[in-house]
Scaffold this motif. Structure first.
Motif, short mmCIF file in Angstrom:
data_model
loop_
_atom_site.label_atom_id
_atom_site.label_comp_id
_atom_site.label_asym_id
_atom_site.label_seq_id
_atom_site.Cartn_x
_atom_site.Cartn_y
_atom_site.Cartn_z
N LEU A 166 -26.99 35.04 -4.98
CA LEU A 166 -28.02 34.07 -4.28
C LEU A 166 -29.14 34.65 -3.42
CD1 LEU A 166 -27.93 31.11 -3.36
CD2 LEU A 166 -27.35 31.59 -1.23
N THR A 167 -30.34 34.16 -3.98
CA THR A 167 -31.50 34.77 -3.34
C THR A 167 -31.89 33.94 -2.26
OG1 THR A 167 -32.28 35.75 -5.46
CG2 THR A 167 -33.85 35.48 -3.63
N VAL A 168 -32.18 34.30 -0.99
CA VAL A 168 -32.71 33.53 0.27
C VAL A 168 -33.94 33.73 0.83
CG1 VAL A 168 -30.18 32.97 0.75
CG2 VAL A 168 -31.33 34.86 1.75
N ALA A 169 -34.78 33.08 1.28
CA ALA A 169 -35.82 33.51 2.02
C ALA A 169 -35.57 33.37 3.57
CB ALA A 169 -37.08 32.50 1.89
N MET A 170 -35.92 34.60 4.05
CA MET A 170 -35.50 34.22 5.56
C MET A 170 -36.79 34.44 6.67
SD MET A 170 -33.39 38.18 6.09
CE MET A 170 -32.12 37.10 5.50
N ASP A 171 -36.63 34.12 7.98
CA ASP A 171 -38.01 34.04 8.75
C ASP A 171 -38.17 35.26 9.23
OD1 ASP A 171 -35.88 34.37 10.53
OD2 ASP A 171 -36.59 33.10 12.06
N SER A 172 -37.58 36.47 9.23
CA SER A 172 -38.11 37.80 9.76
C SER A 172 -37.11 38.87 9.12
CB SER A 172 -37.50 37.75 11.23
OG SER A 172 -37.67 38.92 11.76
N PRO A 173 -37.84 40.08 8.75
CA PRO A 173 -37.18 41.08 8.21
C PRO A 173 -36.11 41.57 9.24
CG PRO A 173 -39.46 41.75 8.62
CD PRO A 173 -39.37 40.38 9.08
N ASP A 174 -36.34 41.29 10.47
CA ASP A 174 -35.27 41.79 11.45
C ASP A 174 -33.85 41.03 11.27
OD1 ASP A 174 -36.93 43.52 12.68
OD2 ASP A 174 -37.84 42.14 13.99
N ASN A 175 -33.97 39.92 10.55
CA ASN A 175 -32.91 38.96 10.52
C ASN A 175 -32.06 39.24 9.10
OD1 ASN A 175 -31.20 36.76 10.87
ND2 ASN A 175 -32.45 35.23 9.79
N PHE A 176 -32.03 40.75 8.93
CA PHE A 176 -31.57 41.10 7.42
C PHE A 176 -29.93 41.09 7.60
CE2 PHE A 176 -32.30 44.88 10.19
CZ PHE A 176 -30.98 45.56 10.07
N ARG A 177 -29.26 41.23 9.09
CA ARG A 177 -27.92 41.11 8.92
C ARG A 177 -27.29 39.89 8.67
NH1 ARG A 177 -27.06 43.62 15.02
NH2 ARG A 177 -26.87 45.69 14.65
N ALA A 178 -28.34 38.77 8.66
CA ALA A 178 -27.60 37.57 8.15
C ALA A 178 -27.26 37.65 6.64
CB ALA A 178 -29.01 36.38 8.19
N THR A 179 -27.60 38.53 5.94
CA THR A 179 -27.31 38.66 4.54
C THR A 179 -25.59 39.00 4.27
OG1 THR A 179 -28.07 40.97 4.31
CG2 THR A 179 -29.54 39.26 3.64
N ASP A 180 -25.32 39.83 5.33
CA ASP A 180 -23.97 40.38 5.14
C ASP A 180 -23.03 39.26 5.51
OD1 ASP A 180 -24.68 42.81 4.97
OD2 ASP A 180 -24.86 43.46 7.03
N ASP A 181 -23.61 38.25 6.77
CA ASP A 181 -22.57 37.17 7.20
C ASP A 181 -22.66 36.03 5.94
OD1 ASP A 181 -22.52 38.27 9.48
OD2 ASP A 181 -23.20 36.74 10.64
N LEU A 182 -23.72 36.00 5.11
CA LEU A 182 -23.84 34.79 4.12
C LEU A 182 -22.69 35.62 3.09
CD1 LEU A 182 -27.55 33.87 4.05
CD2 LEU A 182 -25.74 32.40 4.29
N SER A 183 -22.88 36.75 2.70
CA SER A 183 -21.96 37.23 1.71
C SER A 183 -20.55 37.03 2.24
CB SER A 183 -22.14 38.84 1.30
OG SER A 183 -23.74 39.09 1.15
N THR A 184 -20.10 37.47 3.41
CA THR A 184 -18.85 37.31 4.14
C THR A 184 -18.38 35.99 3.79
OG1 THR A 184 -19.19 39.39 5.51
CG2 THR A 184 -17.41 37.75 5.96
N LEU A 185 -19.36 34.85 4.50
CA LEU A 185 -18.94 33.41 4.77
C LEU A 185 -18.65 32.76 3.42
CD1 LEU A 185 -21.00 32.74 8.09
CD2 LEU A 185 -18.17 32.79 7.83
N MET A 186 -19.70 32.91 2.66
CA MET A 186 -19.97 32.07 1.44
C MET A 186 -19.38 32.85 -0.05
SD MET A 186 -21.30 29.62 2.72
CE MET A 186 -21.64 28.37 1.25
N GLY A 187 -19.09 34.28 0.13
CA GLY A 187 -18.73 34.85 -0.87
C GLY A 187 -19.74 35.13 -2.08
#
Length: 582
Positions: free
Chosen positions: A110-131
């Motif tokens: 899944l490719t996502v657009a996020m509001d800030s490069p500092d938000n990169f940790r969200a990718t780990d959570d999305l991987s963990t939560l959504m698989g």
């Protein structure tokens, strides 16, 4: 228009170098801005580039994304299909400020657009939560906000809608009653089912948002319950259909990296997440029961910013007493109370106050609950023989000044703690007792000699947590004689004091309470108390002597919190009824 070089040419380079490559700056301009930055301590270089009109905020965002190895994407210029938007639930998109823009089914990417490069940790959570395997790109902050409104403008999918979806899911319904015979592939498919993933994510995010300390998933003969513990009290949620129990526990196991095939033995694990920029640990405990697996998730917010003694609810005098206790050169300070009474928070607040460059502090815990810079923290692992006692022996060879032992559970741990205090260390620990005076009986019960207790014990802090009245719906009321009797009070003793309760509002989830505070009983030692301990005096005699010595009981401190309008009679009665007061 600036040319954007390939990301691999930008990753890890300095900001000035990236903006030169993009054609915005020259070396002279970069050096000029670096000189300005030296004169203006604390101002970021990117801000100076903008102030000097060399670049626009969007150019800085592109450069910072490139520096992190992330591409920039213009969300305004693309129309995202509904089936891609559906990959990230509304609540999650809003929480993480992300928009899904592409999905590769063969790679589950899944490719996502996020509001800030500092938000990169969200990718780990999305991987963990959504698989998913998640690829992050950066977009303009305002464009993300507009896209969130556009694609997720309808009301967020609520738990009731999801439960309806789960009720009608035929593939999950086929799992009912197949506990022993279920095929491993079927179990994996169930764990990766979209409705199950959505439900679990919704429950987790709601629990963390509501500041729940625990989340319970419990199978019974005829139903499956979900409950939260908030401020020490369990609240039941709308129960999901019973047939999803196995799929839900399997999903949690996948996230915690546990064995989904093992359903006969207890399992423990952890799920690290970052919610709202804060690292959150979910401690997973799975217990086989008669009707399936009971799962409890303990929510640990690792960034507790309010670990200060002043924030614990201590009165001025008690705060002064604790401050004197924790600054002793050696000895043992014990914090006591039942499970969940806030002992660890009190100890950490004390350690944080003592955490200076000239002190070496080592803790042994099971589990390590808070991350604090400057403390050497050791996780106890009884499964491999790393017990409190064994760990403590090694810690004393590490040249500490202050040692925290998570809990004194046995004679060996108690003896090493005493040995540590006799050799010039200050030792903090916890015990499970009703009140401060009864701690002496517990230490004798462990097998310690009275002369060792009197030589090393400097103070005992007993505590309870009571819920605070919600400030938004706080209402004055006149208690009846029956209510006053709960605390052994008479109308004459109360006089003209004012009492309050919470009516219940949206801020406190209709409970009337919001947040908790500690009530304390602090027993410090003088010659009279030490003589009484040496002569094996009873707990009641020790309590009387401690009160003469200035100790305020849990009940007295609870009454002070009631009279100050912070908590209610019911809360203090519930928490101090067994605390040993006459």
């Amino acid at each position: 228009m600036a040319k954007i070089p390939p990301v691999k040419e930008l990753k890890g380079r300095s900001l000035g170098r990236i903006l030169i490559k993009m054609g915005f700056l020259t070396r002279d301009k970069v050096h000029k801005c670096l000189a300005i930055q030296k004169e203006r301590s604390g101002v970021k270089l990117g801000q100076i580039f903008i102030e000097e009109n060399y670049i626009k905020p969007k150019d800085l965002r592109i450069a910072l994304a490139g520096q992190r190895g992330m591409e920039y994407v213009d969300v305004d210029g693309i129309e995202i299909p509904h089936d891609i938007i559906e990959h990230v639930p509304a609540q999650m998109a809003q929480t993480y400020k992300v928009i899904p823009i592409e999905y590769n089914k063969s790679k589950n990417q899944l490719t996502v657009a996020m509001d800030s490069p500092d938000n990169f940790r969200a990718t780990d959570d999305l991987s963990t939560l959504m698989g998913f395997s998640v690829v992050a790109k950066v977009a303009d902050e305002e464009a993300i906000a507009v896209a969130l409104d556009k694609y997720y403008s309808e009301e967020e999918e609520g738990i009731n809608e999801l439960l309806g979806e789960l009720e009608g899911d035929q593939s999950l319904a086929q799992l009912a009653g197949r506990d022993a015979s279920i095929d491993l592939d079927d179990l994996k498919d169930a764990a990766e089912s979209t409705p199950v993933i959505k439900l679990l994510n919704l429950v987790l995010m709601q629990a963390i948002r509501d500041k729940a300390s625990d989340i319970h998933f419990e199978p019974f003969e005829d139903e499956y319950k979900m409950r939260y513990r908030i401020d020490g009290v369990l609240y039941e949620m709308v129960p999901p259909p019973k047939h999803i129990a196995m799929a839900l526990s399997s999903r949690i196991k996948v996230m915690a990296d546990l064995d989904i095939a093992e359903r006969r033995l207890p399992q423990d694990g952890r799920i690290p997440l970052v919610m709202g920029g804060n690292p959150v640990d979910l401690r997973v405990s799975i217990l086989p029961t008669m009707f399936g697996e009971s799962v409890v998730l303990r929510v640990l917010d690792r960034t507790q910013v309010d670990l200060k003694l002043e924030m614990l609810g201590l009165g001025e005098r008690d705060l002064e007493t604790i401050d004197q206790l924790i600054r002793k050169p050696n000895g043992i300070v014990v914090v006591t109370g039942p499970t969940g009474s806030g002992k660890t928070t009190t100890l950490y607040s004390a350690l944080k106050a003592l955490n200076t460059i000239d002190r070496k502090i080592i803790t042994t815990e099971n589990p390590v609950e808070y991350d604090i810079d400057g403390l050497v923290q050791v996780q106890i692992r009884p499964d491999i023989g790393l017990t409190f006692a064994k760990c403590l022996r090694s810690i004393l060879r590490q040249d500490p000044d202050i040692v925290m032992v998570g809990e004194i559970r046995d004679l060996e741990t108690a003896q090493i703690s005493i040995q540590a205090s006799l050799t010039g260390h200050l030792v903090f620990s916890t015990l499970h007792t009703n009140d401060a005076p009864s701690t002496i009986a517990r230490m004798l019960d462990l097998g310690l000699e009275t002369f060792l207790i009197t030589a090393t014990l400097e103070g005992i802090i007993a505590q309870r947590l009571v819920r605070k009245i919600c400030t938004k719906c706080k209402t004055e009321f006149e208690p009846t004689e029956e209510v006053l009797m709960e605390l052994g009070l008479t109308p004459e003793e109360v006089g003209d004091k004012t009492f309050y309760y919470g009516k219940g509002c949206s801020k406190c989830n209709k409970t009337g309470y919001r947040g908790r505070m500690g009530i304390y009983e602090i027993m410090t030692f003088n010659d009279e108390l030490r003589d009484l301990i040496m002569n094996h005096a009873s707990t009641a005699i020790l309590r009387e002597a401690a009160i003469r010595n200035g100790m305020k009981t849990l009940r007295d401190n609870g009454l002070a919190a009631i009279y100050n309008g912070i908590t209610t009679i019911e809360e203090v009665a519930r928490e101090t009824i067994a605390a040993g007061e006459e």
